[in-house]
Motif scaffolding. Structure first.
Motif, PDB file in Angstrom:
ATOM      1  N   MET A 168     -15.454   0.837  11.401  1.00  0.00           N
ATOM      2  CA  MET A 168     -14.328   0.818  10.618  1.00  0.00           C
ATOM      3  C   MET A 168     -13.732  -0.604  10.070  1.00  0.00           C
ATOM      4  SD  MET A 168     -10.747   3.149  11.082  1.00  0.00           S
ATOM      5  CE  MET A 168     -11.779   4.758  11.159  1.00  0.00           C
ATOM      6  N   TYR A 169     -13.439  -0.500   8.615  1.00  0.00           N
ATOM      7  CA  TYR A 169     -12.768  -2.007   8.182  1.00  0.00           C
ATOM      8  C   TYR A 169     -11.378  -1.887   8.678  1.00  0.00           C
ATOM      9  CZ  TYR A 169     -16.882  -2.048   4.906  1.00  0.00           C
ATOM     10  OH  TYR A 169     -18.278  -1.817   4.556  1.00  0.00           O
ATOM     11  N   ASN A 170     -10.854  -3.183   8.736  1.00  0.00           N
ATOM     12  CA  ASN A 170      -9.434  -3.374   9.017  1.00  0.00           C
ATOM     13  C   ASN A 170      -8.669  -2.944   8.019  1.00  0.00           C
ATOM     14  OD1 ASN A 170     -10.005  -5.276  11.177  1.00  0.00           O
ATOM     15  ND2 ASN A 170     -10.145  -6.836   9.922  1.00  0.00           N
ATOM     16  N   THR A 171      -7.535  -1.990   8.470  1.00  0.00           N
ATOM     17  CA  THR A 171      -6.424  -1.775   7.591  1.00  0.00           C
ATOM     18  C   THR A 171      -5.119  -1.843   8.247  1.00  0.00           C
ATOM     19  OG1 THR A 171      -6.003   0.397   6.146  1.00  0.00           O
ATOM     20  CG2 THR A 171      -6.645   0.722   8.604  1.00  0.00           C
ATOM     21  N   THR A 172      -4.063  -1.804   7.216  1.00  0.00           N
ATOM     22  CA  THR A 172      -2.791  -1.933   7.579  1.00  0.00           C
ATOM     23  C   THR A 172      -1.989  -0.469   7.677  1.00  0.00           C
ATOM     24  OG1 THR A 172      -2.699  -4.149   6.969  1.00  0.00           O
ATOM     25  CG2 THR A 172      -0.446  -3.120   7.326  1.00  0.00           C
ATOM     26  N   TYR A 173      -1.777  -0.119   8.876  1.00  0.00           N
ATOM     27  CA  TYR A 173      -0.967   1.346   8.914  1.00  0.00           C
ATOM     28  C   TYR A 173       0.435   1.127   8.785  1.00  0.00           C
ATOM     29  CZ  TYR A 173       0.900   5.230  11.407  1.00  0.00           C
ATOM     30  OH  TYR A 173       1.662   6.598  11.451  1.00  0.00           O
ATOM     31  N   HIS A 174       1.000   2.276   8.039  1.00  0.00           N
ATOM     32  CA  HIS A 174       2.643   2.278   7.733  1.00  0.00           C
ATOM     33  C   HIS A 174       2.874   3.574   8.010  1.00  0.00           C
ATOM     34  CE1 HIS A 174       2.225  -1.592   5.211  1.00  0.00           C
ATOM     35  NE2 HIS A 174       1.097  -1.174   4.826  1.00  0.00           N
ATOM     36  N   ARG A 175       3.994   3.747   8.725  1.00  0.00           N
ATOM     37  CA  ARG A 175       4.718   4.972   8.804  1.00  0.00           C
ATOM     38  C   ARG A 175       5.855   5.053   7.779  1.00  0.00           C
ATOM     39  NH1 ARG A 175       6.588   7.744  14.579  1.00  0.00           N
ATOM     40  NH2 ARG A 175       4.355   7.509  14.898  1.00  0.00           N
ATOM     41  N   ALA A 220       6.126   5.749  -1.646  1.00  0.00           N
ATOM     42  CA  ALA A 220       5.885   5.105  -2.974  1.00  0.00           C
ATOM     43  C   ALA A 220       5.806   3.777  -3.039  1.00  0.00           C
ATOM     44  CB  ALA A 220       6.737   6.040  -4.032  1.00  0.00           C
ATOM     45  N   LYS A 221       6.904   3.204  -2.273  1.00  0.00           N
ATOM     46  CA  LYS A 221       6.918   1.800  -2.665  1.00  0.00           C
ATOM     47  C   LYS A 221       6.001   1.130  -1.753  1.00  0.00           C
ATOM     48  CE  LYS A 221      11.249   0.518  -1.704  1.00  0.00           C
ATOM     49  NZ  LYS A 221      12.486   0.148  -0.985  1.00  0.00           N
ATOM     50  N   LEU A 222       5.436   1.599  -0.764  1.00  0.00           N
ATOM     51  CA  LEU A 222       4.470   1.058   0.095  1.00  0.00           C
ATOM     52  C   LEU A 222       3.161   1.030  -0.484  1.00  0.00           C
ATOM     53  CD1 LEU A 222       5.403   2.462   3.636  1.00  0.00           C
ATOM     54  CD2 LEU A 222       5.302   0.061   2.991  1.00  0.00           C
ATOM     55  N   LEU A 223       3.028   2.327  -1.308  1.00  0.00           N
ATOM     56  CA  LEU A 223       1.825   2.547  -2.152  1.00  0.00           C
ATOM     57  C   LEU A 223       1.676   1.302  -3.078  1.00  0.00           C
ATOM     58  CD1 LEU A 223      -0.894   4.357  -2.405  1.00  0.00           C
ATOM     59  CD2 LEU A 223       0.583   5.892  -3.994  1.00  0.00           C
ATOM     60  N   LYS A 224       2.751   1.264  -3.645  1.00  0.00           N
ATOM     61  CA  LYS A 224       2.939   0.430  -4.939  1.00  0.00           C
ATOM     62  C   LYS A 224       2.549  -1.143  -4.679  1.00  0.00           C
ATOM     63  CE  LYS A 224       5.560  -1.029  -8.961  1.00  0.00           C
ATOM     64  NZ  LYS A 224       7.101  -0.853  -9.707  1.00  0.00           N
ATOM     65  N   LYS A 225       3.013  -1.548  -3.455  1.00  0.00           N
ATOM     66  CA  LYS A 225       2.881  -2.862  -2.847  1.00  0.00           C
ATOM     67  C   LYS A 225       1.284  -3.019  -2.435  1.00  0.00           C
ATOM     68  CE  LYS A 225       6.049  -4.570   0.060  1.00  0.00           C
ATOM     69  NZ  LYS A 225       6.945  -4.299   1.036  1.00  0.00           N
ATOM     70  N   SER A 226       0.906  -2.144  -2.119  1.00  0.00           N
ATOM     71  CA  SER A 226      -0.570  -2.366  -1.263  1.00  0.00           C
ATOM     72  C   SER A 226      -1.767  -2.700  -2.411  1.00  0.00           C
ATOM     73  CB  SER A 226      -1.045  -1.076  -0.561  1.00  0.00           C
ATOM     74  OG  SER A 226      -1.145   0.025  -1.424  1.00  0.00           O
ATOM     75  N   LEU A 276     -17.356   5.292   3.721  1.00  0.00           N
ATOM     76  CA  LEU A 276     -17.052   5.772   2.320  1.00  0.00           C
ATOM     77  C   LEU A 276     -15.716   5.276   1.454  1.00  0.00           C
ATOM     78  CD1 LEU A 276     -18.949   9.114   2.651  1.00  0.00           C
ATOM     79  CD2 LEU A 276     -19.977   6.838   1.670  1.00  0.00           C
ATOM     80  N   ALA A 277     -14.870   4.958   2.502  1.00  0.00           N
ATOM     81  CA  ALA A 277     -13.543   4.523   2.102  1.00  0.00           C
ATOM     82  C   ALA A 277     -13.081   3.436   2.875  1.00  0.00           C
ATOM     83  CB  ALA A 277     -12.496   5.795   2.162  1.00  0.00           C
ATOM     84  N   ALA A 278     -12.461   2.633   2.390  1.00  0.00           N
ATOM     85  CA  ALA A 278     -11.965   1.230   3.115  1.00  0.00           C
ATOM     86  C   ALA A 278     -10.810   0.873   2.459  1.00  0.00           C
ATOM     87  CB  ALA A 278     -12.975   0.155   2.999  1.00  0.00           C
ATOM     88  N   PRO A 279      -9.628   1.686   2.677  1.00  0.00           N
ATOM     89  CA  PRO A 279      -8.256   1.325   2.029  1.00  0.00           C
ATOM     90  C   PRO A 279      -7.627  -0.056   2.719  1.00  0.00           C
ATOM     91  CG  PRO A 279      -8.101   3.066   3.598  1.00  0.00           C
ATOM     92  CD  PRO A 279      -9.475   2.818   3.438  1.00  0.00           C
ATOM     93  N   SER A 280      -6.862  -0.691   2.030  1.00  0.00           N
ATOM     94  CA  SER A 280      -6.407  -1.882   2.318  1.00  0.00           C
ATOM     95  C   SER A 280      -5.234  -1.437   3.398  1.00  0.00           C
ATOM     96  CB  SER A 280      -5.900  -2.806   1.419  1.00  0.00           C
ATOM     97  OG  SER A 280      -5.022  -2.048   0.561  1.00  0.00           O
TER      98      SER A 280
END
Length: 266
Positions: free
Chosen positions: A1-8, A16-22, A42-46
């Motif tokens: 799995m690629y690196n990703t940053t988790y936000h709660r 919405a704010k977190l989505l816009k900033k990513s 198949l997916a590697a979200p930041s």
């Protein structure tokens, strides 16, 4: 799995704010589709923005004939809702036959319709019920929301917050499930309302969920399974794969429609 940053996320506005900033953020609730896709790369979200702890996205409200289901409501919660069963038993039945218990206790209605898998159950229900999909920015009629295979009218920065519909006088759902995945090889939801009869089909169309106008015409004359005895649908725009040919699915549409009508009258 690629690196990703988790936000709660603490609220829809926060998400919405977190989505816009990513850079390439993805929303996750039950994770029934996204997590497997990440595991297979198949997916590697930041960034992963978790919606599970937002209380405003959860719950079922029935006010007279108006039904509102929060996007974060799980399939299991829909399947066990007595107040929902009292006004729209077919969607309760539908939710109780999605996947297995693990999927039903983790997966959410919002996640399902945001992904819009061509074999998912909820799209047929919402299209047949003439539902409205509510986002953090607007309201979208189901007729315009589902636009193709895994495609919706959602914009990149939109978040599904709820679905709402008017309870029908009669409704039913029947599907022929893939024995392995339990996704619908063909599923049909029928709904009779003051505006007429609507029949929506999932799991069979080349372009995803669609309305079967031929069956609607027949059932508008007589809302009875026997009204479909001589009915047929064209196989031209239906899916053909290793599970079933387009001709087989065309037959299944009518068979499942009959079963759905029969359950609506029981």
């Amino acid at each position: 799995m690629y690196n990703t940053t988790y936000h709660r996320a603490s609220s829809v506005a926060d998400a919405a704010k977190l989505l816009k900033k990513s850079e390439d953020g993805k929303l996750v609730s039950g994770g029934m589709t996204l997590i497997p896709a990440m595991k297979t790369r198949l997916a590697a979200p930041s960034d992963l923005i978790d919606l599970r702890h937002i209380s405003a996205l959860k719950g079922i409200t029935v006010s007279g004939k108006t039904v509102t289901i929060g996007a974060g409501t799980t399939h299991a919660e829909v399947a066990t809702s007595e107040k929902l069963k009292g006004v729209c038993h077919a969607i309760v039945h539908l939710a109780g036959h999605i996947g297995d218990p693990h999927v039903r206790h983790m997966g959410t209605i919002g996640g399902s319709i945001a992904n819009n898998d061509p074999a998912a159950d909820y799209p047929a229900a919402l299209l047949a019920l003439g539902a409205t999909i509510v986002t953090n920015k607007r309201e979208i009629a189901a007729e315009k929301y589902f636009t193709g295979l895994f495609e919706t009218a959602l914009k990149d920065d939109e978040i599904v917050t709820a679905v709402t519909f008017t309870a029908p006088s009669k409704c039913g759902y029947a599907k022929f499930p893939n024995p392995a995945s339990r996704y619908a090889m063909t599923g049909v939801f029928v709904a009779k309302t003051k505006d007429g009869v609507r029949v929506a089909v999932t799991g069979a169309g080349d372009e995803g969920v669609f309305r079967a106008k031929e069956l609607e015409v027949a059932l508008s004359k007589s809302f009875d399974a026997a009204a479909l005895d001589n009915a047929s649908v064209s196989s031209k725009s239906l899916m053909s794969d290793i599970h079933a040919s387009s001709d087989y699915r065309a037959n299944l549409v009518v068979v499942m429609a009959k079963r759905a009508v029969a359950s609506a009258k029981s």
